[in-house]
Design a protein around this motif. Structure first.
Motif, PDB file in Angstrom:
ATOM      1  N   LEU A   1      -9.071  20.731 -27.535  1.00  0.00           N
ATOM      2  CA  LEU A   1      -8.833  20.307 -26.156  1.00  0.00           C
ATOM      3  C   LEU A   1     -10.128  20.117 -25.372  1.00  0.00           C
ATOM      4  O   LEU A   1     -10.228  19.236 -24.521  1.00  0.00           O
ATOM      5  CB  LEU A   1      -7.950  21.320 -25.423  1.00  0.00           C
ATOM      6  N   LYS A   2     -11.121  20.948 -25.654  1.00  0.00           N
ATOM      7  CA  LYS A   2     -12.363  20.890 -24.893  1.00  0.00           C
ATOM      8  C   LYS A   2     -13.093  19.561 -25.077  1.00  0.00           C
ATOM      9  O   LYS A   2     -13.948  19.205 -24.270  1.00  0.00           O
ATOM     10  CB  LYS A   2     -13.282  22.042 -25.309  1.00  0.00           C
TER      11      LYS A   2
ATOM     12  N   GLY B   1      -6.770  17.363 -13.468  1.00  0.00           N
ATOM     13  CA  GLY B   1      -7.596  18.024 -14.470  1.00  0.00           C
ATOM     14  C   GLY B   1      -6.897  18.295 -15.785  1.00  0.00           C
ATOM     15  O   GLY B   1      -7.442  18.996 -16.645  1.00  0.00           O
ATOM     16  N   ALA B   2      -5.697  17.755 -15.976  1.00  0.00           N
ATOM     17  CA  ALA B   2      -4.967  17.979 -17.226  1.00  0.00           C
ATOM     18  C   ALA B   2      -5.679  17.303 -18.393  1.00  0.00           C
ATOM     19  O   ALA B   2      -6.294  16.245 -18.245  1.00  0.00           O
ATOM     20  CB  ALA B   2      -3.543  17.442 -17.106  1.00  0.00           C
ATOM     21  N   PHE B   3      -5.614  17.923 -19.570  1.00  0.00           N
ATOM     22  CA  PHE B   3      -6.170  17.325 -20.784  1.00  0.00           C
ATOM     23  C   PHE B   3      -5.263  16.184 -21.246  1.00  0.00           C
ATOM     24  O   PHE B   3      -4.036  16.309 -21.225  1.00  0.00           O
ATOM     25  CB  PHE B   3      -6.273  18.360 -21.896  1.00  0.00           C
TER      26      PHE B   3
ATOM     27  N   LEU C   1       7.359  28.752 -17.489  1.00  0.00           N
ATOM     28  CA  LEU C   1       5.991  28.305 -17.244  1.00  0.00           C
ATOM     29  C   LEU C   1       5.746  26.921 -17.827  1.00  0.00           C
ATOM     30  O   LEU C   1       5.924  26.701 -19.036  1.00  0.00           O
ATOM     31  CB  LEU C   1       4.995  29.300 -17.860  1.00  0.00           C
ATOM     32  N   PRO C   2       5.323  25.961 -17.012  1.00  0.00           N
ATOM     33  CA  PRO C   2       5.017  24.626 -17.529  1.00  0.00           C
ATOM     34  C   PRO C   2       3.717  24.631 -18.326  1.00  0.00           C
ATOM     35  O   PRO C   2       2.742  25.286 -17.950  1.00  0.00           O
ATOM     36  CB  PRO C   2       4.891  23.780 -16.260  1.00  0.00           C
ATOM     37  N   VAL C   3       3.719  23.908 -19.429  1.00  0.00           N
ATOM     38  CA  VAL C   3       2.548  23.828 -20.310  1.00  0.00           C
ATOM     39  C   VAL C   3       2.010  22.407 -20.363  1.00  0.00           C
ATOM     40  O   VAL C   3       0.800  22.180 -20.300  1.00  0.00           O
ATOM     41  CB  VAL C   3       2.903  24.314 -21.735  1.00  0.00           C
TER      42      VAL C   3
ATOM     43  N   MET D   1      -1.557  20.902 -19.160  1.00  0.00           N
ATOM     44  CA  MET D   1      -1.981  21.352 -17.837  1.00  0.00           C
ATOM     45  C   MET D   1      -3.239  22.215 -17.900  1.00  0.00           C
ATOM     46  O   MET D   1      -3.397  23.048 -18.799  1.00  0.00           O
ATOM     47  CB  MET D   1      -0.851  22.123 -17.163  1.00  0.00           C
ATOM     48  N   ASP D   2      -4.087  21.985 -16.943  1.00  0.00           N
ATOM     49  CA  ASP D   2      -5.334  22.734 -16.843  1.00  0.00           C
ATOM     50  C   ASP D   2      -5.036  24.218 -16.639  1.00  0.00           C
ATOM     51  O   ASP D   2      -4.253  24.593 -15.771  1.00  0.00           O
ATOM     52  CB  ASP D   2      -6.155  22.206 -15.666  1.00  0.00           C
ATOM     53  N   GLY D   3      -5.638  25.061 -17.469  1.00  0.00           N
ATOM     54  CA  GLY D   3      -5.464  26.505 -17.335  1.00  0.00           C
ATOM     55  C   GLY D   3      -4.183  27.054 -17.907  1.00  0.00           C
ATOM     56  O   GLY D   3      -3.886  28.238 -17.728  1.00  0.00           O
TER      57      GLY D   3
END
Length: 243
Positions: free
Chosen positions: A41-42, A51-53, A92-94, A108-110
């Motif tokens: 992902l990075k 900021g989502a990947f 929780l949304p991913v 999602m970011d984080g």
């Protein structure tokens, strides 16, 4: 209760994935397996909006272990309404898609981390999460804290890959909060107040606490024991109410 949905996105013309190059990602908050992919992902681009990947499933393979959570409408600062087809772990949304027919999947970011203690437990050992580490500069153990204010009691909430979450009773910028935190961690870690120090981190909700004379492994074990005791006490109180 919705059932878990396993979704595989892959390029039909892509090569067979080498299992040694797979990346396994877990929810940062629950630790549950979120997805496996053949990309880091990075190294992926991010959306400017949030900021989502951005994963192009025509280029990479990703297998989601999530629940289809339906459509969520997001109002952006410019007034535009964005439609997101969400993929959740529990509540929780991913990740999400803007268009179900699009190859683009947004993580999602984080939301996720590669850190997990699952394999370590099988091997009879426990990995220390990145939020607890030894400073190369001072040699002291550092804990990255995230505070939730206006609680009834100052207690530990959970340990995630990124932060040790703590409920505090006062306001973030008050001296009373610092006193609460020192008292709490002195008891939980079984150390003297003089062995603790703290500084503000990137925001008012974050602190960096330093601990003398303990290793990261000892700190993590004592936090885990404290959380287990809290859970046992809550369970005992519930049983008393029902009785």
């Amino acid at each position: 209760m919705p059932k878990r949905t396993t979704l595989t996105f892959t390029s039909e013309d892509g090569p067979r994935v080498d299992s040694s190059k797979l990346y396994v990602y877990h929810c940062k908050y629950s630790g549950r397996h979120a997805f496996t992919t053949d990309c880091d992902l990075k190294k992926l681009p991010r959306r400017r909006t949030d900021g989502a990947f951005v994963l192009d499933t025509n280029e990479v393979t990703v297998k989601l272990y999530c629940t289809d959570a339906g459509v969520k409408y997001i109002k952006r600062p410019n007034g535009n309404i964005e439609r997101q087809y969400r993929y959740n772990l529990g509540q929780l949304p991913v990740a999400y898609k803007s268009d179900l027919n699009s190859p683009l999947l947004y993580v999602m970011d984080g939301a996720v981390t590669t850190f997990s203690n699952q394999n370590a437990r099988r091997a009879g050992k426990l990995l220390v999460p990145p939020c607890i580490s030894r400073s190369e500069k001072t040699g002291l153990v550092e804990l990255r804290l995230e505070l939730d204010e206006r609680s009834h009691h100052c207690t530990l909430s959970r340990v995630t890959a990124d932060v040790v979450r703590v409920h505090v009773t006062g306001l973030m910028n008050g001296e009373a909060v610092h006193e609460e935190l020192f008292d709490l961690f002195s008891r939980v870690l079984n150390v003297r107040l003089s062995q603790l120090d703290m500084r503000r981190a990137k925001s008012s909700r974050n602190r960096i606490m330093t601990v003398e004379s303990l290793t990261p492994e000892q700190v993590y074990e004592r936090l885990r024991e404290a959380l287990k005791k809290q859970a046992a006490n809550r369970s005992e109180k519930r049983q008393r109410r029902h009785n």
